[in-house]
Design a protein around this motif. Structure first.
Motif, short mmCIF file in Angstrom:
data_model
loop_
_atom_site.label_atom_id
_atom_site.label_comp_id
_atom_site.label_asym_id
_atom_site.label_seq_id
_atom_site.Cartn_x
_atom_site.Cartn_y
_atom_site.Cartn_z
N GLU A 109 48.59 17.50 -19.60
CA GLU A 109 47.78 17.06 -20.83
C GLU A 109 47.82 18.25 -21.72
O GLU A 109 48.31 18.30 -22.89
CB GLU A 109 46.50 16.59 -20.65
N LYS A 110 47.63 19.46 -21.17
CA LYS A 110 47.45 20.78 -21.71
C LYS A 110 49.18 20.99 -22.30
O LYS A 110 49.26 21.32 -23.54
CB LYS A 110 47.32 21.97 -20.80
N GLU A 111 50.12 20.66 -21.59
CA GLU A 111 51.48 21.03 -21.91
C GLU A 111 52.02 19.96 -23.15
O GLU A 111 52.76 20.51 -24.22
CB GLU A 111 52.60 20.63 -20.94
N ASN B 115 51.78 20.32 -30.92
CA ASN B 115 51.50 21.20 -31.90
C ASN B 115 52.60 21.86 -32.73
O ASN B 115 52.81 22.35 -33.72
CB ASN B 115 50.52 22.15 -31.34
N LYS B 116 53.85 21.76 -32.05
CA LYS B 116 55.35 22.17 -32.71
C LYS B 116 55.86 21.12 -33.04
O LYS B 116 57.05 21.51 -33.96
CB LYS B 116 56.04 22.62 -31.33
N GLN C 174 55.29 13.49 -34.06
CA GLN C 174 54.25 13.10 -33.45
C GLN C 174 54.12 11.47 -33.42
O GLN C 174 53.75 11.17 -32.48
CB GLN C 174 53.02 13.79 -33.76
N PHE D 42 49.92 18.89 -25.12
CA PHE D 42 49.32 19.04 -26.63
C PHE D 42 50.08 20.37 -27.08
O PHE D 42 50.12 20.78 -28.24
CB PHE D 42 47.57 19.51 -26.39
N THR D 43 50.47 21.25 -26.15
CA THR D 43 51.11 22.56 -26.60
C THR D 43 52.55 22.04 -27.33
O THR D 43 52.84 22.43 -28.41
CB THR D 43 51.56 23.16 -25.45
N GLN D 44 53.14 21.17 -26.77
CA GLN D 44 54.51 20.64 -27.21
C GLN D 44 54.12 19.96 -28.58
O GLN D 44 54.84 19.77 -29.88
CB GLN D 44 55.23 19.75 -26.40
#
Length: 76
Positions: free
Chosen positions: A7-9, A15-16, A22, A11-13
């Motif tokens: 989930e964290k990864e 945001n780019k 998206q 969201f990180t991606q």
């Protein structure tokens, strides 16, 4: 259950990405989450077997080999 590391990864991606990209990710996630994806059973496609001429098939194969065998690392 959501894996916190994944989930964290994600969201990180996300945001780019642009808004359009998206939306593509969201569409794909929705497709993956569907229990019964929309599609056509293979049996229904058998009626089309042999309807493409050898010449047309050769042209399509050449186009696929030419266009799909390339990777643009700067595309994203």
């Amino acid at each position: 259950m959501i894996n916190p590391l994944i989930e964290k990864e994600i969201f990180t991606q996300l945001n780019k990405l642009s808004d359009e990209q998206q939306q593509q990710v969201l569409d794909f996630a929705r497709f993956l989450a569907m229990k019964n994806p929309v599609g056509v059973p293979g049996k229904e496609l058998l009626q089309f077997a042999g309807t493409i001429s050898h010449e047309d098939a050769k042209i399509m194969l050449e186009a696929i080999e030419e266009g799909c065998g390339q990777v643009d690392l700067n595309e994203w």
